[in-house]
Enzyme design. Structure first.
Site, short mmCIF file in Angstrom:
data_model
loop_
_atom_site.label_atom_id
_atom_site.label_comp_id
_atom_site.label_asym_id
_atom_site.label_seq_id
_atom_site.Cartn_x
_atom_site.Cartn_y
_atom_site.Cartn_z
N GLY A 162 42.38 56.83 27.92
CA GLY A 162 43.70 56.31 28.27
C GLY A 162 44.60 57.46 28.63
O GLY A 162 44.30 58.61 28.31
N CYS A 169 37.29 60.22 25.17
CA CYS A 169 38.53 60.90 25.58
C CYS A 169 39.70 60.53 24.65
O CYS A 169 39.70 60.96 23.50
CB CYS A 169 38.82 60.59 27.05
SG CYS A 169 40.04 61.69 27.74
N TYR A 170 40.65 59.70 25.09
CA TYR A 170 41.75 59.35 24.19
C TYR A 170 41.21 58.71 22.90
O TYR A 170 41.75 58.92 21.81
CB TYR A 170 42.72 58.40 24.90
CG TYR A 170 43.88 57.99 24.03
CD1 TYR A 170 44.97 58.83 23.86
CD2 TYR A 170 43.87 56.76 23.36
CE1 TYR A 170 46.03 58.47 23.05
CE2 TYR A 170 44.93 56.39 22.55
CZ TYR A 170 46.01 57.25 22.40
OH TYR A 170 47.06 56.89 21.60
N HIS A 191 33.79 61.56 30.10
CA HIS A 191 33.61 60.13 30.40
C HIS A 191 32.15 59.81 30.74
O HIS A 191 31.73 60.01 31.89
CB HIS A 191 34.52 59.72 31.56
CG HIS A 191 35.95 59.70 31.17
ND1 HIS A 191 36.57 58.59 30.64
CD2 HIS A 191 36.88 60.67 31.19
CE1 HIS A 191 37.82 58.86 30.37
NE2 HIS A 191 38.05 60.12 30.68
N GLU A 246 30.90 56.99 31.18
CA GLU A 246 30.79 55.76 31.97
C GLU A 246 30.89 55.99 33.48
O GLU A 246 30.55 55.13 34.26
CB GLU A 246 31.86 54.75 31.52
CG GLU A 246 33.30 55.11 31.85
CD GLU A 246 33.98 56.04 30.85
OE1 GLU A 246 33.25 56.76 30.14
OE2 GLU A 246 35.21 56.07 30.79
N SER A 291 36.38 27.27 48.02
CA SER A 291 36.78 28.04 49.21
C SER A 291 35.57 28.50 50.01
O SER A 291 35.72 28.91 51.15
CB SER A 291 37.58 29.27 48.76
OG SER A 291 36.70 30.20 48.14
N GLY A 292 34.41 28.42 49.38
CA GLY A 292 33.22 28.94 50.05
C GLY A 292 32.96 30.39 49.66
O GLY A 292 31.95 30.98 50.02
N VAL A 309 32.22 33.43 46.76
CA VAL A 309 31.16 33.46 45.74
C VAL A 309 31.62 32.79 44.43
O VAL A 309 30.89 31.97 43.86
CB VAL A 309 30.75 34.92 45.44
CG1 VAL A 309 29.69 34.97 44.37
CG2 VAL A 309 30.24 35.59 46.70
N ASP A 310 32.82 33.13 43.99
CA ASP A 310 33.24 32.65 42.66
C ASP A 310 33.37 31.12 42.62
O ASP A 310 32.85 30.47 41.71
CB ASP A 310 34.58 33.29 42.26
CG ASP A 310 34.48 34.81 42.23
OD1 ASP A 310 33.35 35.32 42.17
OD2 ASP A 310 35.53 35.47 42.27
N SER A 311 34.07 30.56 43.60
CA SER A 311 34.24 29.11 43.54
C SER A 311 32.91 28.40 43.83
O SER A 311 32.65 27.32 43.29
CB SER A 311 35.35 28.63 44.48
OG SER A 311 34.99 28.80 45.82
N SER A 312 32.06 29.02 44.63
CA SER A 312 30.76 28.38 44.94
C SER A 312 29.88 28.34 43.69
O SER A 312 29.23 27.32 43.41
CB SER A 312 30.03 29.15 46.04
OG SER A 312 30.78 29.10 47.21
N LYS A 330 31.29 40.18 38.70
CA LYS A 330 30.89 39.70 40.03
C LYS A 330 29.37 39.79 40.26
O LYS A 330 28.76 38.86 40.77
CB LYS A 330 31.60 40.55 41.08
CG LYS A 330 31.57 39.98 42.46
CD LYS A 330 32.62 38.93 42.58
CE LYS A 330 32.96 38.58 44.00
NZ LYS A 330 34.16 37.76 44.04
#
Ligand code: XMP
Length: 518
Positions: free
Chosen positions: A53, A84-85, A171, A173, A225-226, A228-231, A374
């Site tokens: 942070g 780190c923090y 870090h 990550e 909407s077509g 990815v998420d709504s599909s 995602k």
């Protein structure tokens, strides 16, 4: 299922940590630093990671963890890794000293591992790591051992095996820490001994059952909407409740070429959705957008009009007494955590516009994919039978082509842009480059320039091609496409699309430019 909690201290990398851990097959969840201890206990974390942070532990308002937190993890023998923090915070709380140095470390640095240990198992004695800090440990509390150092940071990692506390100044990550994944995996597997029981197949089965239990024989509406998420939300719900799912697909006249046909084909024909309500609202949207130039005004109008059209349809369906009780949303994990950070509330609705349905229609919100990233959403979509084409589609902004036809919008300009964009996508897919690019699209610049076609002088608009590489759209570099390919695309657009007589290629990066033009 074992769960790793990442306590967010304000780091831009918290999602990266969480994703890396899920990639090992272990479930992870981000929680705010001020989460009440009783809430944290309910999550039963197998291990905890304190993120980095921007703060300094001596600042008055810096994110802190109460003594009870440390009592709890130590008593319960829950391993904690501070990054780190997070490392500063552990040392500060346990009685050590953190100081501000005049030699800030930023970028790739060589780390010398002084003592072999589980956290650094199978690493070399020297490793390249990514540092970004001004503060560092000056002295450690009793019982803590130094594991590694750099030239300017004498305590770059520590352990206290008895208390199960670990810390790294760098870090692990980020990709620049070459063996960062090994360190995180060592913490998860060797120290926390977490089970790798986060499996998407199990998740799908459980989620479908959960939706069935919640929704029962009631009906659900979803704005499809077509994307990815709504599909994926649609297909999961359809598996659970079949045709009790009503999807509303609004054609706002700002879609790409044939998009409305493709979405209907996918869901009606291929997946057998019976209740996909297609609304052609092109005229309504274009009328409201007539003569509007300002990008934010365009967004506002599009958002409001969408709500209006969606509400009207929902209301109409409700008049049929279908028993619609739920409104589904394709919110995903990063949407939720971002919202939570800015508004202290994790329950905000995803889209750019909150749906405010008529007061007599009290719909409950259901968000089946709200815990997923995602890439996980994409994998689930594939497993449930969505076409690869749909799953791999580039991000497309909610306001669609309205922000790619610069200035005032009309159907003619939109159609011109749609034609050029279709050619661009066709050529990029043919060259097998679509998957390597984050976004690629055409923009209509409403400035006329002179050209010559055969014996005729032309006076038409400019088409700009925007192609970028990115990992999260926060930063982006323009894609360095081959000249020959660009030449082919430009020549096809100029020859085949009436309305353009010049094509330019955008070579700006983000920042300082943005990906979209408006
Ligand atoms: P910029 O242009 O800010 O875009 O670099 C970053 C990413 O966000 C998308 N974008 C939008 N998405 N509604 C959306 O749903 C919008 O108003 C919007 N504006 C930009 C853009 O396509 C890129 O992926």
């Amino acid at each position: 299922m074992d769960k790793i909690c990442i306590i967010d201290m304000g780091s831009q990398y918290s999602h990266l940590i969480a994703r890396r851990i899920r990639e090992f097959g272990v479930f992870s969840e981000i929680v705010p630093f001020n989460i009440p201890l009783k809430e944290l206990k309910k999550l039963e974390p197998r291990a905890i990671i304190l993120s980095g942070g921007p703060s300094s532990v001596y600042e008055a308002e810096s994110p802190n963890l109460p003594t009870e937190f440390f009592n709890y993890v130590i008593q319960q023998k829950i391993p904690v890794l501070g990054i780190c923090y997070g490392l500063h915070l552990i040392i500060h709380q346990m009685g050590g000293k953190i100081i501000q140095t005049d030699k800030k470390e930023y970028g790739k640095i060589e780390l010398n591992i002084i003592e072999k240990n589980l956290l650094f198992q199978s690493l070399n004695n020297k490793e390249i790591v990514w540092m970004s800090h001004g503060d560092q440990i000056k002295s450690m509390p009793e019982g803590f051992r130094v594991l590694a150092k750099t030239d300017t940071c004498p305590i770059a990692a520590f352990k206290n095996e008895k208390l199960n506390l670990y810390g790294v100044q760098f870090h692990p990550e980020v990709q620049h820490t070459i063996n960062g994944n090994v360190i995180l995996e060592n913490f998860i597997s060797l120290i926390a001994k977490a089970h790798r029981d986060w499996k998407l197949d199990d998740w799908i089965d459980k989620k479908i059952q959960e939706i069935k239990d919640i929704v029962g024989d009631k009906r659900v509406i979803l704005g499809l909407s077509g994307g990815v998420d709504s599909s994926v939300t649609a297909i999961l719900l359809h598996r659970a409740i079949g045709d009790n799912l009503h999807c509303i697909f609004v054609n706002n006249g700002l879609l790409r070429k044939n998009e409305e046909k493709e979405v209907q084909k996918q869901f009606n024909e291929k997946l057998g959705f019976k209740n996909l309500h297609y609304i052609n609202a092109e005229d309504i949207f274009l009328e409201k957008l007539n003569n509007i130039e300002d990008p934010e005004e365009k967004r506002r109008i599009i958002g409001h009009t969408f709500i209006e059209v969606f509400e009207n349809k929902t209301y109409e369906l409700e008049q049929e007494n279908l028993g619609i009780k739920y409104l589904a949303q394709g919110t995903i994990y990063p949407d939720r955590i971002e919202t939570a950070k800015t508004s202290e509330s994790a329950a905000k609705i995803k889209s750019h516009h909150n749906l405010t349905l008529p007061p007599d229609m009290k719909l409950k919100i259901i968000e089946p994919i709200k815990d997923l990233y995602k890439d996980e959403v994409r994998k689930i979509g594939l497993k449930l039978g969505l076409d690869n084409e749909l799953i791999e589609r580039h991000p497309f902004p909610g306001p669609g082509l309205a922000v790619r036809v610069l200035g005032p919008i009309d159907k003619k300009r939109l159609d011109t842009l749609r034609e050029a964009d279709a050619i661009l996508l066709e050529e990029i897919k043919r060259a097998n480059l679509y998957q390597n690019i984050w976004q690629i699209f055409c923009v209509l610049i409403p400035v006329r320039t002179v050209g010559v076609m055969g014996d005729y002088r032309t006076y038409e608009y400019i088409c700009s091609i925007r192609a970028v590489e990115s990992v999260d759209a926060m930063t982006a570099n323009f894609a360095k496409l081959e000249w020959d390919l660009l030449e082919k695309i430009a020549s096809r657009i100029i020859n085949e699309v009436k309305g353009f007589n010049r094509v330019v290629y955008d070579i700006s990066n983000k920042p300082p430019s943005t990906i979209e033009y408006e």
